[in-house]
Design an enzyme around this catalytic site. Sequence first.
Site, PDB file in Angstrom:
ATOM      1  N   HIS A  15       7.465 -38.930 -17.431  1.00 57.25           N
ATOM      2  CA  HIS A  15       6.484 -39.787 -18.117  1.00 57.25           C
ATOM      3  C   HIS A  15       6.242 -39.723 -19.652  1.00 57.25           C
ATOM      4  O   HIS A  15       5.707 -38.197 -20.212  1.00 57.25           O
ATOM      5  CB  HIS A  15       4.771 -40.096 -18.081  1.00 57.25           C
ATOM      6  CG  HIS A  15       4.211 -38.978 -17.574  1.00 57.25           C
ATOM      7  ND1 HIS A  15       3.679 -38.110 -16.308  1.00 57.25           N
ATOM      8  CD2 HIS A  15       2.980 -38.429 -18.185  1.00 57.25           C
ATOM      9  CE1 HIS A  15       3.255 -37.497 -17.127  1.00 57.25           C
ATOM     10  NE2 HIS A  15       2.148 -37.713 -18.182  1.00 57.25           N
ATOM     11  N   THR A  58       9.535 -40.331 -24.198  1.00 55.13           N
ATOM     12  CA  THR A  58      10.756 -39.936 -24.997  1.00 55.13           C
ATOM     13  C   THR A  58      11.166 -38.287 -23.560  1.00 55.13           C
ATOM     14  O   THR A  58      10.049 -37.843 -24.002  1.00 55.13           O
ATOM     15  CB  THR A  58      10.525 -39.785 -26.274  1.00 55.13           C
ATOM     16  OG1 THR A  58       9.407 -39.202 -26.486  1.00 55.13           O
ATOM     17  CG2 THR A  58      10.629 -41.143 -27.208  1.00 55.13           C
ATOM     18  N   ARG A  59      12.381 -37.906 -24.207  1.00 51.37           N
ATOM     19  CA  ARG A  59      12.361 -36.389 -23.706  1.00 51.37           C
ATOM     20  C   ARG A  59      13.852 -35.897 -24.271  1.00 51.37           C
ATOM     21  O   ARG A  59      14.670 -36.865 -24.662  1.00 51.37           O
ATOM     22  CB  ARG A  59      13.040 -36.675 -22.100  1.00 51.37           C
ATOM     23  CG  ARG A  59      11.836 -36.660 -20.931  1.00 51.37           C
ATOM     24  CD  ARG A  59      10.721 -35.472 -20.946  1.00 51.37           C
ATOM     25  NE  ARG A  59       9.761 -35.427 -19.759  1.00 51.37           N
ATOM     26  CZ  ARG A  59       8.756 -36.233 -19.990  1.00 51.37           C
ATOM     27  NH1 ARG A  59       8.659 -36.515 -21.243  1.00 51.37           N
ATOM     28  NH2 ARG A  59       7.543 -36.145 -19.262  1.00 51.37           N
ATOM     29  N   LYS A 119       6.195 -37.123 -32.949  1.00 54.44           N
ATOM     30  CA  LYS A 119       6.268 -36.670 -31.799  1.00 54.44           C
ATOM     31  C   LYS A 119       5.843 -35.273 -31.074  1.00 54.44           C
ATOM     32  O   LYS A 119       6.997 -34.512 -31.447  1.00 54.44           O
ATOM     33  CB  LYS A 119       6.659 -37.349 -30.404  1.00 54.44           C
ATOM     34  CG  LYS A 119       6.293 -36.065 -28.307  1.00 54.44           C
ATOM     35  CD  LYS A 119       7.126 -37.982 -27.964  1.00 54.44           C
ATOM     36  CE  LYS A 119       6.795 -36.645 -26.170  1.00 54.44           C
ATOM     37  NZ  LYS A 119       7.366 -37.645 -24.999  1.00 54.44           N
ATOM     38  N   HIS A 122       5.431 -24.476 -22.591  1.00 52.79           N
ATOM     39  CA  HIS A 122       3.840 -23.844 -22.039  1.00 52.79           C
ATOM     40  C   HIS A 122       3.107 -23.305 -22.728  1.00 52.79           C
ATOM     41  O   HIS A 122       2.101 -22.284 -23.209  1.00 52.79           O
ATOM     42  CB  HIS A 122       4.317 -22.372 -21.932  1.00 52.79           C
ATOM     43  CG  HIS A 122       5.755 -21.799 -21.599  1.00 52.79           C
ATOM     44  ND1 HIS A 122       5.997 -22.709 -19.556  1.00 52.79           N
ATOM     45  CD2 HIS A 122       6.849 -21.739 -21.687  1.00 52.79           C
ATOM     46  CE1 HIS A 122       7.097 -22.589 -18.942  1.00 52.79           C
ATOM     47  NE2 HIS A 122       7.523 -21.639 -20.196  1.00 52.79           N
ATOM     48  N   CYS A 182       0.684 -33.278 -19.277  1.00 53.62           N
ATOM     49  CA  CYS A 182       2.010 -34.060 -18.221  1.00 53.62           C
ATOM     50  C   CYS A 182       2.574 -32.219 -17.575  1.00 53.62           C
ATOM     51  O   CYS A 182       0.979 -31.453 -18.198  1.00 53.62           O
ATOM     52  CB  CYS A 182       3.183 -34.331 -19.060  1.00 53.62           C
ATOM     53  SG  CYS A 182       4.926 -34.397 -18.469  1.00 53.62           S
ATOM     54  N   LYS A 197      16.780 -34.491 -18.810  1.00 51.09           N
ATOM     55  CA  LYS A 197      18.009 -35.004 -19.459  1.00 51.09           C
ATOM     56  C   LYS A 197      19.458 -35.034 -18.739  1.00 51.09           C
ATOM     57  O   LYS A 197      20.131 -35.187 -18.540  1.00 51.09           O
ATOM     58  CB  LYS A 197      18.071 -33.557 -20.895  1.00 51.09           C
ATOM     59  CG  LYS A 197      18.327 -32.818 -20.540  1.00 51.09           C
ATOM     60  CD  LYS A 197      18.310 -31.522 -21.304  1.00 51.09           C
ATOM     61  CE  LYS A 197      17.278 -31.396 -22.780  1.00 51.09           C
ATOM     62  NZ  LYS A 197      16.529 -30.481 -21.432  1.00 51.09           N
TER      63      LYS A 197
HETATM   64  C1  LIG Z   1       5.203 -32.531 -21.606  1.00 50.01           C
HETATM   65  C2  LIG Z   1       6.849 -32.683 -21.044  1.00 50.01           C
HETATM   66  C3  LIG Z   1       7.567 -32.441 -22.000  1.00 50.01           C
HETATM   67  C4  LIG Z   1       9.155 -32.161 -21.356  1.00 50.01           C
HETATM   68  N1  LIG Z   1      10.043 -32.548 -22.061  1.00 50.01           N
HETATM   69  C5  LIG Z   1      11.712 -32.503 -21.958  1.00 50.01           C
HETATM   70  C6  LIG Z   1      12.242 -32.619 -22.606  1.00 50.01           C
HETATM   71  O1  LIG Z   1      12.422 -33.419 -23.940  1.00 50.01           O
HETATM   72  N2  LIG Z   1      13.750 -32.765 -22.303  1.00 50.01           N
HETATM   73  C7  LIG Z   1      13.889 -32.670 -20.564  1.00 50.01           C
HETATM   74  O2  LIG Z   1      15.018 -32.612 -20.125  1.00 50.01           O
HETATM   75  N3  LIG Z   1      13.041 -32.387 -19.855  1.00 50.01           N
HETATM   76  C8  LIG Z   1      11.462 -31.984 -20.371  1.00 50.01           C
HETATM   77  N4  LIG Z   1      10.928 -32.310 -19.585  1.00 50.01           N
HETATM   78  C9  LIG Z   1      10.976 -31.529 -18.044  1.00 50.01           C
HETATM   79  C10 LIG Z   1      11.344 -32.993 -17.756  1.00 50.01           C
HETATM   80  O3  LIG Z   1       9.915 -34.507 -17.571  1.00 50.01           O
HETATM   81  C11 LIG Z   1      10.637 -32.973 -15.550  1.00 50.01           C
HETATM   82  O4  LIG Z   1      11.413 -32.135 -15.821  1.00 50.01           O
HETATM   83  C12 LIG Z   1      11.594 -33.758 -14.584  1.00 50.01           C
HETATM   84  O5  LIG Z   1      10.601 -34.883 -15.732  1.00 50.01           O
HETATM   85  C13 LIG Z   1      11.036 -33.365 -13.298  1.00 50.01           C
HETATM   86  O6  LIG Z   1      11.217 -34.475 -12.773  1.00 50.01           O
HETATM   87  P1  LIG Z   1      11.305 -34.449 -11.059  1.00 50.01           P
HETATM   88  O7  LIG Z   1      11.746 -35.836 -10.564  1.00 50.01           O
HETATM   89  O8  LIG Z   1      11.729 -33.045 -10.891  1.00 50.01           O
HETATM   90  O9  LIG Z   1       9.649 -34.788 -10.867  1.00 50.01           O
HETATM   91  P2  LIG Z   1       8.282 -36.100 -11.370  1.00 50.01           P
HETATM   92  O10 LIG Z   1       9.493 -37.363 -12.218  1.00 50.01           O
HETATM   93  O11 LIG Z   1       7.665 -36.044 -11.311  1.00 50.01           O
HETATM   94  O12 LIG Z   1       8.951 -36.564  -9.558  1.00 50.01           O
HETATM   95  C14 LIG Z   1       8.479 -36.219  -8.678  1.00 50.01           C
HETATM   96  C15 LIG Z   1       7.340 -37.715  -7.568  1.00 50.01           C
HETATM   97  O13 LIG Z   1       7.374 -37.857  -6.524  1.00 50.01           O
HETATM   98  C16 LIG Z   1       5.718 -38.051  -5.868  1.00 50.01           C
HETATM   99  N5  LIG Z   1       5.313 -37.048  -5.280  1.00 50.01           N
HETATM  100  C17 LIG Z   1       5.720 -35.926  -4.807  1.00 50.01           C
HETATM  101  N6  LIG Z   1       4.498 -35.647  -3.303  1.00 50.01           N
HETATM  102  C18 LIG Z   1       4.874 -36.911  -3.078  1.00 50.01           C
HETATM  103  C19 LIG Z   1       4.624 -37.237  -1.791  1.00 50.01           C
HETATM  104  N7  LIG Z   1       4.507 -36.071  -0.527  1.00 50.01           N
HETATM  105  N8  LIG Z   1       5.147 -38.488  -1.550  1.00 50.01           N
HETATM  106  C20 LIG Z   1       5.683 -39.917  -2.034  1.00 50.01           C
HETATM  107  N9  LIG Z   1       6.055 -38.638  -3.138  1.00 50.01           N
HETATM  108  C21 LIG Z   1       5.265 -38.019  -3.713  1.00 50.01           C
HETATM  109  C22 LIG Z   1       5.745 -37.924  -6.818  1.00 50.01           C
HETATM  110  O14 LIG Z   1       4.465 -38.910  -6.965  1.00 50.01           O
HETATM  111  C23 LIG Z   1       6.480 -37.704  -8.018  1.00 50.01           C
HETATM  112  O15 LIG Z   1       6.187 -39.323  -8.870  1.00 50.01           O
HETATM  113  C24 LIG Z   1       9.336 -32.478 -19.759  1.00 50.01           C
HETATM  114  C25 LIG Z   1       7.820 -31.921 -19.380  1.00 50.01           C
HETATM  115  C26 LIG Z   1       6.777 -32.419 -19.782  1.00 50.01           C
HETATM  116  C27 LIG Z   1       5.788 -32.255 -18.441  1.00 50.01           C
END
Ligand SMILES: Cc1cc2nc3c(=O)[nH]c(=O)nc-3n(C[C@H](O)[C@H](O)[C@H](O)COP(=O)(O)OP(=O)(O)OC[C@H]3O[C@@H](n4cnc5c(N)ncnc54)[C@H](O)[C@@H]3O)c2cc1C
Length: 382
Positions: free
Chosen positions: A45, A48-49, A262, A267, A311, A342
């Site tokens: 969330h 933007t990324r 933004k 870290h 986040c 990305k």
């Molecule tokens: C501040 C910040 C800036 C970033 N900037 C960048 C960037 O500029 N470029 C980039 O490429 N990446 C960036 N990233 C990293 C990137 O956003 C993450 O790597 C990516 O969003 C990870 O996606 P995900 O699907 O692993 O996690 P999430 O999108 O969090 O999805 C995991 C989902 O699993 C659900 N879940 C967990 N456990 C359960 C359960 N037991 N039952 C049902 N549902 C469950 C959660 O509720 C969640 O919705 C950034 C991250 C942050 C925090």
Amino acid sequence: MELYDVVVIGVGGMGSAALFHAARCGARVLGLEQFDIPHDRGSSHGQTRVIRLAYWEHPSYVPLLRRAYELWHELEHVAGRTLLVTTGSIDAGPAASRPMRGALEACQRFDLAHEMLDAAALRRRFPGYRLPRDLVAVFQPDGGFVLPEQCVLAHVHAAQAHGATVQMQEPVVEWTADADGVVVRTTRGSYTTRRLVLTAGPWVGKIAGALRPVVSVERQVVMWVTPRVPEYFQVDRFPVFYLHGSEGSFYGIPMFDGRGFKIGKYHHRRQVVDPDAVERVCDAEDERVLREAIRHYFPDADGPATSMETCLFTNTADEHFIIDRLEPRVVVAGGFSGHGFKFCSVVGEILAELALDGASRHDISLFTGSRFKGFRTRNPEP
Ligand SMILES: Cc1cc2nc3c(=O)[nH]c(=O)nc-3n(C[C@H](O)[C@H](O)[C@H](O)COP(=O)(O)OP(=O)(O)OC[C@H]3O[C@@H](n4cnc5c(N)ncnc54)[C@H](O)[C@@H]3O)c2cc1C
């Protein structure tokens, strides 16, 4: 009990993409999400990324990124809306630093369009940047940003159009796999499936015990400010950046859709947290960390803050991803270490291939879980 081909646990960035790709292949697919879709308690969330091609982290990422770009554009076509905004990207830091050498190596090895700029040339070209003289920059014109909440929704809607079932507000409590299949138990019921995909983001260590010893969850903060000179920070005048300065590494994105400039720090304050007990309120120290970088590198952006958000990163020790088979019927993707979004589009394709075909066409050898002591896998599928 209905039998699914694939159940995906966690419908965030990666899970929504996996659902779409599996459903597109004709599989009977179920996605289970503990919160709303999208929501602001995980990692996907904040509007933007950054997406960038001059990937200094490792050359293996560049072919995946090329495919990710293709798939984002395909998804834009399906969704009928913009999901990726191109601004160009700046990687900046001391010329001899690993990120700068890595960014240049990626450009040269993969023949990416790029320009080297010193601090003065960068400022002439993009006046929002005011870097110290000892930093140099690589400008790569394909960089930009994607819209995470919109991408998650677009993948979910496209998956549903291919027949996927997606259920929110349904936390998974446990799963058990054996030779016959996998049973997934949630707060509302139980489901059986041939294959399971775990994309639980910061909760991955809770739902996949094998990852618990090898990932750590870290609180991050991003801030939006109204620049003193807003015209320098518009999408057509300000490329996204990744900047390695004396205070640490920062990333930033121009003003978009009514929100300000933004900025975030990789870290942020190195706060390791439990994803279910994170301090979501941002304080003066959170602002100070980011304000310091604005004053040092982007003084024309040093106006009032309009919002700050927390986040979560899910880090591995080497900051490379984990995309692997956990058991014969179970695939996991986690540990995206703050740079995964990305790649969601291509990771979705990879996860669907691993779940449905047993192997991916993409080179994912960098992401094996077994590079970490403590990650357990049983024998791969015959
Ligand atoms: C501040 C910040 C800036 C970033 N900037 C960048 C960037 O500029 N470029 C980039 O490429 N990446 C960036 N990233 C990293 C990137 O956003 C993450 O790597 C990516 O969003 C990870 O996606 P995900 O699907 O692993 O996690 P999430 O999108 O969090 O999805 C995991 C989902 O699993 C659900 N879940 C967990 N456990 C359960 C359960 N037991 N039952 C049902 N549902 C469950 C959660 O509720 C969640 O919705 C950034 C991250 C942050 C925090």
